[in-house]
Structures are given as C-alpha cells and as structure tokens.
Design a protein around this motif. Structure first.
Motif, short mmCIF file in Angstrom:
data_model
loop_
_atom_site.label_atom_id
_atom_site.label_comp_id
_atom_site.label_asym_id
_atom_site.label_seq_id
_atom_site.Cartn_x
_atom_site.Cartn_y
_atom_site.Cartn_z
N LEU A 169 0.81 -1.23 0.00
CA LEU A 169 0.00 0.00 0.00
C LEU A 169 0.84 1.28 0.00
CD1 LEU A 169 -2.72 1.45 0.02
CD2 LEU A 169 -2.89 1.04 2.48
N PRO A 170 1.92 1.37 0.79
CA PRO A 170 2.69 2.64 0.76
C PRO A 170 3.16 3.00 -0.65
CG PRO A 170 3.39 1.30 2.62
CD PRO A 170 2.45 0.43 1.81
N GLU A 171 3.65 2.00 -1.37
CA GLU A 171 4.18 2.28 -2.72
C GLU A 171 3.06 2.63 -3.71
OE1 GLU A 171 5.37 -1.23 -4.88
OE2 GLU A 171 4.96 0.15 -6.54
N LEU A 172 1.86 2.09 -3.48
CA LEU A 172 0.75 2.31 -4.42
C LEU A 172 -0.12 3.51 -4.04
CD1 LEU A 172 -0.18 -1.48 -4.72
CD2 LEU A 172 0.64 -0.04 -6.60
N TRP A 173 0.14 4.08 -2.89
CA TRP A 173 -0.72 5.13 -2.31
C TRP A 173 -0.98 6.27 -3.29
CZ3 TRP A 173 -2.97 5.59 2.62
CH2 TRP A 173 -3.45 6.87 2.96
N VAL A 193 -3.24 -10.63 9.49
CA VAL A 193 -4.03 -10.59 10.72
C VAL A 193 -3.26 -11.12 11.93
CG1 VAL A 193 -6.23 -10.67 9.50
CG2 VAL A 193 -5.20 -12.82 10.32
N SER A 194 -2.01 -11.55 11.69
CA SER A 194 -1.20 -11.91 12.86
C SER A 194 -0.51 -10.67 13.44
CB SER A 194 -0.17 -12.98 12.50
OG SER A 194 0.75 -12.48 11.57
N LYS A 195 -0.63 -9.54 12.73
CA LYS A 195 -0.09 -8.27 13.25
C LYS A 195 -1.20 -7.56 14.03
CE LYS A 195 3.35 -7.48 9.67
NZ LYS A 195 3.65 -6.79 8.41
N PRO A 196 -0.81 -6.63 14.91
CA PRO A 196 -1.85 -5.98 15.72
C PRO A 196 -2.81 -5.15 14.87
CG PRO A 196 0.38 -5.31 16.41
CD PRO A 196 0.54 -6.21 15.23
N ILE A 197 -4.07 -5.16 15.28
CA ILE A 197 -5.08 -4.40 14.54
C ILE A 197 -4.81 -2.90 14.65
CG2 ILE A 197 -6.72 -4.47 16.48
CD1 ILE A 197 -8.93 -4.66 14.31
N ASP A 198 -4.18 -2.47 15.74
CA ASP A 198 -3.89 -1.04 15.89
C ASP A 198 -2.44 -0.72 15.52
OD1 ASP A 198 -2.81 -2.40 17.96
OD2 ASP A 198 -3.71 -1.21 19.57
N GLY A 199 -1.81 -1.62 14.77
CA GLY A 199 -0.43 -1.39 14.31
C GLY A 199 -0.41 -0.54 13.05
N PRO A 200 0.82 -0.19 12.59
CA PRO A 200 0.95 0.74 11.46
C PRO A 200 0.39 0.23 10.14
CG PRO A 200 3.12 -0.10 12.17
CD PRO A 200 2.11 -0.58 13.17
N GLU A 201 0.45 -1.10 9.93
CA GLU A 201 0.03 -1.61 8.62
C GLU A 201 -1.48 -1.45 8.42
OE1 GLU A 201 1.98 -5.27 6.78
OE2 GLU A 201 -0.09 -5.92 7.09
N PHE A 202 -2.26 -1.95 9.36
CA PHE A 202 -3.71 -1.82 9.21
C PHE A 202 -4.13 -0.36 9.43
CE2 PHE A 202 -8.23 -2.90 10.33
CZ PHE A 202 -8.54 -3.44 9.09
N GLY A 203 -3.35 0.33 10.25
CA GLY A 203 -3.60 1.76 10.48
C GLY A 203 -3.54 2.54 9.17
N LEU A 204 -2.60 2.17 8.31
CA LEU A 204 -2.48 2.88 7.03
C LEU A 204 -3.71 2.60 6.15
CD1 LEU A 204 -0.50 4.69 5.40
CD2 LEU A 204 0.23 2.59 4.23
N PHE A 205 -4.21 1.38 6.22
CA PHE A 205 -5.40 1.05 5.43
C PHE A 205 -6.61 1.85 5.92
CE2 PHE A 205 -9.24 -1.48 4.67
CZ PHE A 205 -9.24 -1.40 3.28
N VAL A 243 -9.80 -13.03 11.98
CA VAL A 243 -10.12 -12.00 10.98
C VAL A 243 -11.25 -11.10 11.46
CG1 VAL A 243 -10.74 -11.62 8.55
CG2 VAL A 243 -9.42 -13.64 9.17
N VAL A 244 -12.07 -11.60 12.39
CA VAL A 244 -13.27 -10.88 12.81
C VAL A 244 -12.97 -9.44 13.27
CG1 VAL A 244 -15.13 -10.82 14.54
CG2 VAL A 244 -14.66 -12.93 13.26
N PRO A 245 -11.99 -9.20 14.16
CA PRO A 245 -11.80 -7.81 14.62
C PRO A 245 -11.45 -6.85 13.47
CG PRO A 245 -10.42 -9.35 15.88
CD PRO A 245 -11.09 -10.15 14.82
N PHE A 246 -10.70 -7.33 12.49
CA PHE A 246 -10.30 -6.47 11.36
C PHE A 246 -11.54 -6.11 10.51
CE2 PHE A 246 -6.46 -8.49 12.71
CZ PHE A 246 -5.43 -7.61 12.41
N ALA A 247 -12.31 -7.13 10.15
CA ALA A 247 -13.48 -6.87 9.30
C ALA A 247 -14.52 -6.04 10.06
CB ALA A 247 -14.06 -8.21 8.84
N ARG A 248 -14.68 -6.35 11.34
CA ARG A 248 -15.66 -5.63 12.14
C ARG A 248 -15.29 -4.15 12.27
NH1 ARG A 248 -17.85 -8.31 17.71
NH2 ARG A 248 -19.02 -6.50 18.36
N LYS A 249 -14.02 -3.90 12.43
CA LYS A 249 -13.53 -2.52 12.53
C LYS A 249 -13.89 -1.74 11.26
CE LYS A 249 -10.85 0.77 14.17
NZ LYS A 249 -11.14 1.43 15.44
N VAL A 250 -13.69 -2.36 10.11
CA VAL A 250 -13.98 -1.67 8.84
C VAL A 250 -15.49 -1.47 8.68
CG1 VAL A 250 -13.73 -1.79 6.32
CG2 VAL A 250 -11.88 -2.61 7.77
N VAL A 251 -16.28 -2.49 9.02
CA VAL A 251 -17.74 -2.38 8.90
C VAL A 251 -18.27 -1.28 9.82
CG1 VAL A 251 -19.92 -3.58 9.39
CG2 VAL A 251 -18.08 -4.78 8.19
#
Ligand SMILES: O=C(O)/C=C(\CC(=O)C(=O)O)C(=O)O
Length: 313
Positions: A169-173, A193-205, A243-251
C-alpha cells in the motif's frame, strides 16, 4: 450442485475444487442481498483460459454460481473477472447476459479496448474494471496505462476495483489516491491478521479509507486471510476468529462503504476449501446489527451496482 469439471485443461497441481453440497446458512441474509465478489471460470471448453494466466482452475460455470446464489439466499451477484481469463471477458459477459439482470460485472481491460467494446460491456452489466497488483497473479502493467483506462471508464459511471497486499500500500498510495472514480478494495487490502489491529500496517489502510471518501472495501475472504482459523468446515459457524476484529472494525467505521462476497469458487486456496454456507454464517460476527447487515449486504451494493433500483428492491 453438480460436480466440478476441468475440460481439456490441466488444473494447477494441488488445485482445490469448490465445495459441493454447501450447508444451508443459519444466518438468513436480508431480502435484496448481493454476493458482491464471486467469479465464473470457463468452462474452459467454451471460454478458454488465457495464455498468460498464472493458474488453471477447475471450471465454475454461471449455472453453478446462480445455483449457489439461490441456495445461500442471495438475490444478486457481482461477478469479478479473475486473472485466469486475462482481459478476455467473454465468460463474464455471458454470465451477466444469462442472469436476467441479477448480476453485474467487473471486467479487466487493456489500453487497446475500444469505446465500442466498453459500451457493449456496459450494456451487458459491467460496472467497473479491476486493477490487480498481486504479483503472483499478474505481470506488471505500467501505471500510466491504468490511469488512462480509469480516465476512459469514469464517464461511463464505472468504478475501479483494486487488489493488492497490505505491504504494497505505501508504494501504491499515490496512484490509488489519484484515481478519478469510486475505488473498491478487495479483501481489505489483504491485512496480515497476525499483526496488531492497531499497528501501522492496518492503520495505514484505515487512514486510506478515512481520508478518501471515494474508497470502499470488501470485507471478504476470511478464509484467505485467517492464520489460526478455525476453518468454515464441519458445522463451524464461528470460523476465522482472527479475521473478525479487522473486518468488524472496517464495517463499524465505514458502514456505508463496505461490501461482502463469497469469493466463490475460491481460487488458489492452499489449505482447505470452505463450506460456503458456513462462510455466510461469518457475516453476523462482523456486522452485528440488522442495520449494519442491511447496509453491507443490500444498501451499499445496490447503490453501487443497481442505482436504478430502489434500495432493498
Ligand atoms: O478471487 C480472488 O479474489 C483472489 C484471488 C484470485 C484472483 O483475484 C484472480 O485470479 O484474479 C487470489 O487471491 O488468488
């Protein structure tokens, strides 16, 4: 459902065929629900796979897709061109024409596509193009070519579907944020999804969606993203919990810009093939109220793909 076939093509070694005899979901999707991410493959004997493909699937016909739609309780489909058909959209367009208006499509086109071809696809029900950046699936296409295509489909009212992995994502932003249309991200940009939901990667999304109101996301494919399962098999109605916390956060953060789809026939899975009925039972874990479920399954896809229909109609 009838059994998967292969025609004269030889499937990629280790290919997992779609699940026959899916269970009946316990979760009843609301009337007017759309499976907003699924594919048709061939049949290869009628619609040959593309020479430049990176995998050869088992066939997955429009009849089998529409049978699954009815079995799961959906009213409509959005069929997305998969890379095994390259930019040859004949299988997709045929499925749209056979759907009695119950399917819309997302095509893959090259710079050489003519305006007449775009008009014909539009008449058949195509409403978007897909740009795929997943390196195992496609060869590189220059961004100026993609931007030119985006500029040509924008006046038709079409949108762009993008498929990429979170690390890219950073390169394609800059490219993504310059697109002139609605932009729909496949499978939440494939978070790890093995990385924290509040970490930089999902944070960027999340920042990508927050700062760009034209960006939507499919909260689909837990079976692809899950690391620890459990799998949607053997009656498991609480599958892919990581995967649930990630999808739920987006929804919950962007309730008006999310879509859901089965991803049938689930190309390139390596570990297992999910029971699609149990996949539908994943939905109430990520959209936890009737209102969120209606937005995800009915209102949002209807607004994007059938704007001429009344919501829920
Ligand atoms: O079906 C999907 O959404 C995901 C795919 C296949 C794909 O996108 C394609 O072939 O175009 C994958 O991750 O292999």
């Amino acid at each position: 459902m009838s059994k998967p076939t292969t025609g004269d093509f030889t499937k990629t070694p280790g290919w997992l065929d779609w699940y026959t005899g899916p269970s009946k979901p316990r979760f009843q999707v609301p009337p007017g629900s759309v499976d907003a991410h699924c594919h048709v493959f061939g049949p290869g004997a009628e619609f040959p796979y593309a020479p430049e493909r990176k995998y050869t699937p088992c066939d997955a016909s429009w009849q089998q897709l529409f049978q699954l739609r009815d079995h799961l309780g959906f009213d409509r489909n959005v069929i997305v061109q998969a890379t095994c058909h390259g930019a040859d959209n004949r299988a997709l367009v045929n499925a749209l024409k056979r759907s009695d208006g119950k399917a819309r499509g997302v095509a893959t086109v090259r710079r050489s596509v003519t305006d007449r071809e775009l008009q014909e696809m539009n008449a058949a029900g195509v409403r978007g193009v897909r740009f795929n950046f997943v390196k195992r699936l496609v060869d590189f296409t220059p961004k100026d070519e993609l931007m030119e295509i985006a500029g040509r489909i924008a006046p038709l009212g079409w949108h762009v579907v993008i498929y990429f992995e979170a690390v890219d994502l950073p390169e394609l932003w800059d490219f993504f944020t310059a697109l002139p249309t609605t932009v729909v991200v496949d499978h939440m940009g494939r978070p790890d999804v093995s990385k924290p939901i509040d970490g930089p990667e999902f944070g960027l999304f999340l920042k990508f969606m927050r700062e760009h109101p034209n960006v939507w996301s499919k909260v689909s494919c837990p079976e692809r993203l899950s690391v620890s399962g459990p799998r949607a098999l053997d009656g498991e109605r609480n599958a892919y919990r990581d995967v649930v916390p990630f999808a739920r956060k987006v929804v919950e953060t962007f309730p008006d810009r999310v879509l859901w789809g089965t991803d049938w026939p689930h190309p390139n899975l390596k570990d297992h093939m999910p029971d699609d009925g149990l996949l539908v039972d994943f939905i109430p874990h990520i959209a936890t109220t009737p209102e969120l479920q209606r937005k995800l399954l009915v209102d949002n896809p209807t607004r994007l793909y059938w704007p001429e229909l009344k919501q829920g109609g």
